[in-house]
Design an enzyme around this catalytic site. Structure first.
Site, PDB file in Angstrom:
ATOM      1  N   LYS A 124     -16.187 -19.191   8.267  1.00 45.80           N
ATOM      2  CA  LYS A 124     -15.238 -18.083   8.419  1.00 45.80           C
ATOM      3  C   LYS A 124     -14.232 -18.072   7.270  1.00 45.80           C
ATOM      4  CE  LYS A 124     -14.858 -19.560  12.664  1.00 45.80           C
ATOM      5  NZ  LYS A 124     -14.695 -19.917  14.044  1.00 45.80           N
TER       6      LYS A 124
ATOM      7  N   HIS B 280      -6.018 -22.772   7.440  1.00 46.60           N
ATOM      8  CA  HIS B 280      -6.597 -22.770   8.784  1.00 46.60           C
ATOM      9  C   HIS B 280      -6.065 -23.959   9.558  1.00 46.60           C
ATOM     10  CE1 HIS B 280      -9.566 -22.147  11.951  1.00 46.60           C
ATOM     11  NE2 HIS B 280      -9.686 -23.456  11.966  1.00 46.60           N
TER      12      HIS B 280
ATOM     13  N   ARG C 116     -22.377 -23.119  22.190  1.00 49.66           N
ATOM     14  CA  ARG C 116     -21.867 -24.506  22.161  1.00 49.66           C
ATOM     15  C   ARG C 116     -20.857 -24.737  23.285  1.00 49.66           C
ATOM     16  NH1 ARG C 116     -19.199 -24.724  16.785  1.00 49.66           N
ATOM     17  NH2 ARG C 116     -18.562 -26.815  17.424  1.00 49.66           N
TER      18      ARG C 116
ATOM     19  N   SER D 297     -18.714 -24.118  11.383  1.00 52.25           N
ATOM     20  CA  SER D 297     -18.139 -22.986  12.112  1.00 52.25           C
ATOM     21  C   SER D 297     -16.811 -22.561  11.458  1.00 52.25           C
ATOM     22  CB  SER D 297     -17.920 -23.414  13.568  1.00 52.25           C
ATOM     23  OG  SER D 297     -17.034 -22.556  14.231  1.00 52.25           O
TER      24      SER D 297
ATOM     25  N   ASP E  38     -21.673 -17.359  13.815  1.00 54.45           N
ATOM     26  CA  ASP E  38     -20.729 -18.276  14.468  1.00 54.45           C
ATOM     27  C   ASP E  38     -20.342 -17.772  15.850  1.00 54.45           C
ATOM     28  OD1 ASP E  38     -18.932 -20.623  14.506  1.00 54.45           O
ATOM     29  OD2 ASP E  38     -17.401 -19.078  14.627  1.00 54.45           O
TER      30      ASP E  38
HETATM   31  N1  URA Z   1     -12.745 -23.839  15.846  1.00 57.05           N
HETATM   32  C1  URA Z   1     -13.802 -23.155  15.348  1.00 57.05           C
HETATM   33  O1  URA Z   1     -13.639 -22.082  14.783  1.00 57.05           O
HETATM   34  N2  URA Z   1     -15.005 -23.686  15.484  1.00 57.05           N
HETATM   35  C2  URA Z   1     -15.250 -24.878  16.094  1.00 57.05           C
HETATM   36  O2  URA Z   1     -16.380 -25.309  16.174  1.00 57.05           O
HETATM   37  C3  URA Z   1     -14.146 -25.569  16.620  1.00 57.05           C
HETATM   38  C4  URA Z   1     -12.898 -25.022  16.470  1.00 57.05           C
END
Ligand code: URA
Length: 434
Positions: free
Chosen positions: A187, A82, A168, A183, A161
């Site tokens: 995932k 990621h 957010r 977050s 999320d």
């Molecule tokens: N990317 C994400 O998936 N979540 C965040 O909170 C910030 C960047």
């Protein structure tokens, strides 16, 4: 249990237990807790923080809010990566075939780009016929037989999320370490890989502005990964300019192929070696990062990494010939050179603004529904620290028309800053957290 009590507890610096966190996450996902209460909680978390145990519990509760991917039908260790986001970030296109050539299974779900950021799925669609929408059975079969598949997200992973991130975004609560870490990691955990490697960017164009903040985020995320029983590592990298040379879908694919051919290097290769070394080492495929780097370089030199990319493209409906002959990929009708107006050292290239130039040329989406032109974008000819002579090319603009190229040239010139004195680029790989 009452959400008001939980907000008050966190507001006063208290610690939420697993049951309280689960009540809040599942309640908010189901709609029984309203946006205004969740917004207040996000702000309380941003101001008061969360300890390691709370952050892990928050992440696990978010994973449980939706589907999770069961990759047990795939033999061997599965790895995923990621990035916290970057312009010109075609890392997956290079890294995944490289590590797959070293025996690691890549079962990856990727996203589409939005705004100035690109998405791996869009880039891969530069290969005519390539499909990112494949059945679970085909996905598992390709990973088992070819060692690599990259597809668009299929299952409804982490709905909590989706809702919390949208909140957010409009309540100034994005830059909170526990909220960002949960977050991102929820995932990654839901997507099922055994080995997770994270590219945490820091600098002007990144969420984390300083190296210290990026290190805390990297450490928090790797602890979550390990706490959830996965093998995890992070690389902290500088984001002071676009990654590599190309920005734009097919242009980035061509650059990725040139790296896999061993014809191009620079920061992109350096990053892929760092991330790939972490994957091989934490996955137990190499004794240490140095040995792993040797394996990855050999995968390029032997042509095996390029062959893995060709296997993946063919396995998902494209033609392997396109990997070996990139003139078959989309190409823009107009290519315009952006010429330097005076001598000097390039001192900065505003990454986000270059991403916006590519988007305005048609290479990025304004909304989720917009279509994109795969052929357009920018290819940098000079990067930070390099000397440029008046009249030399700073960049190439690949556009659909002369008019679009002309318009982009003006904005692109403003992305560059120059200095009369030599400029030392800050260290690109800041740290590795294992
Ligand atoms: N990317 C994400 O998936 N979540 C965040 O909170 C910030 C960047």
């Amino acid at each position: 249990m009452q959400m008001t009590e939980l907000i008050g507890k966190k507001r006063d610096g208290g610690k939420l237990n697993a049951a309280e966190i689960d009540y809040m996450i599942q309640g908010y996902t189901a709609g029984s807790i309203p946006d205004y209460q969740m917004s207040a909680m996000c702000m309380a978390i941003l101001l008061r923080g969360m300890d390691e145990e709370e952050t892990l519990n928050l992440t696990l509760s978010m994973v449980n809010s939706g589907d999770t991917l069961d990759l047990s039908a795939i033999k061997g260790l599965k790895a995923d990566k990621h990035s916290t986001g970057g312009v010109g970030d075609k890392t997956s296109l290079v890294l995944c075939p490289m590590v797959a050539a070293c025996g690691v299974k890549i079962a990856k779900m990727s996203g589409r780009g939005l705004g100035h950021t690109g998405g791996t799925i869009d880039k891969l669609e530069s290969f005519p016929g390539f499909s990112t929408e494949v059945s679970d059975e085909q996905f598992f079969k390709n990973v088992n037989e070819l060692g690599i598949a990259i597809i668009g997200q299929t299952a409804e992973l982490v709905p909590a999320d989706k809702k919390i991130y949208a909140l957010r975004d409009v309540t100034a609560t994005v830059p909170s370490i526990p909220l960002m870490a949960s977050s991102i990691m929820s995932k990654k955990l839901a997507a099922g890989a055994d080995v997770i490697v994270l590219d945490v960017k820091c600098g002007d164009g990144a969420f984390m502005k300083t190296e210290d903040e990026a290190r805390v985020l990297a450490e928090t995320m790797t602890k979550i990964g390990k706490g959830a029983g996965r093998k995890c590592a992070a690389v902290i990298t500088d984001m002071d300019q676009p990654l590599g040379w190309a920005i734009g879908n097919a242009l980035e694919v061509k650059e990725a192929i040139s790296v896999l051919r061993g014809e191009s290097g620079g920061d992109l290769l350096e990053l892929c070696i760092a991330l790939g070394s972490c994957m091989l080492t934490v996955g137990g495929f190499a004794p240490d990062n140095e040995a792993a780097a040797g394996m990855l370089r050999e995968a390029i030199a032997s042509g095996k990494a390029l062959e893995k990319l060709a296997d993946m493209i063919e396995g998902q409906g494209g033609s392997r010939c396109d990997v070996y002959d990139t003139s078959r990929l989309p190409a823009a009708p107009v290519v315009k050179e952006l010429l330097a107006e005076s001598d000097g050292y390039v001192s900065a290239i505003a990454a986000e603004s270059v991403g916006l130039v590519s988007m305005q040329l048609g290479g990025g989406r304004v909304t989720k529904e917009s279509s994109i032109d795969l052929s357009v974008g920018v290819v940098l000819k000079k990067k930070v620290g390099e000397f440029v002579k008046r009249g030399e090319s700073l960049a190439q603009i690949h556009a659909a028309s002369d008019e679009a190229a002309e318009k982009a040239a003006k904005t692109l010139m403003e992305c560059f800053e120059f200095s009369a004195e030599p400029v030392v680029r800050p260290r690109f790989i800041k740290d590795i957290v294992m």
